[in-house]
Scaffold this active site. Structure first.
Site: not given
Length: 168
Positions: A126, A144
């Protein structure tokens, strides 16, 4: 002739275009994650603009770090079930509902992008952080974003559908 019979099939209602789109989206996701993993410092904010920073971290859960305490294989299995379910929905959705089909393609691409990370690294990379001085959103990635925007497309498609007339 009914409206459905004359309706033109959506681009992503056909297998080849959706497959090409998903492959391109997953490749883009993976290229960005590889660059982030090689060039961004671990857990150090790199400001981009006010309220947005790049911040490399490793997510052991699912989107936005949810379920991070769960077993990795449970999460992999859950993602595979979600992909299978979204494929089922894609197949069952009317061919003219382009927004829903786009949403399904994005959800599948995002899930596959994060699954690749899970298999390759044991975690998901991330790197996007929205924040203020007193608040920050969960760190997330392009995959995401695909999942979130895809879900929004499906919801919006449902909201835009004309109500069906009751058969009496």
């Amino acid at each position: 002739m009914t409206d459905l019979a004359t309706a033109r099939p959506a681009l992503f209602s056909r297998p080849l275009p959706i497959l090409i789109f998903i492959v391109i989206a997953v490749i883009l996701d993976q290229i960005v994650k590889i660059a982030v993993d090689h060039y961004l410092p671990l857990q150090e904010a790199v400001p981009v603009i006010p309220m947005l920073a790049l911040y490399r971290t490793y997510n052991l859960g699912v989107a936005f770090s949810m379920l991070s305490g769960m077993d990795g294989w449970f999460i992999v299995g859950m993602r595979l079930i979600i992909v299978a379910f979204v494929l089922y929905l894609w197949h069952r959705t009317a061919k003219d509902r382009w927004l829903a089909h786009l949403g399904y393609a994005l959800i599948i691409a995002g899930a596959i992008g994060n699954l690749i990370d899970r298999f390759a690294y044991g975690h998901v990379i991330d790197y996007i952080l929205f924040h203020t001085e007193t608040w920050s959103f969960a760190v997330f990635n392009l995959a995401d974003s695909f999942i979130t925007v895809g879900a929004g497309c499906v919801i919006l498609d449902e909201m835009l559908q004309k109500p069906k007339k009751a058969d009496h």
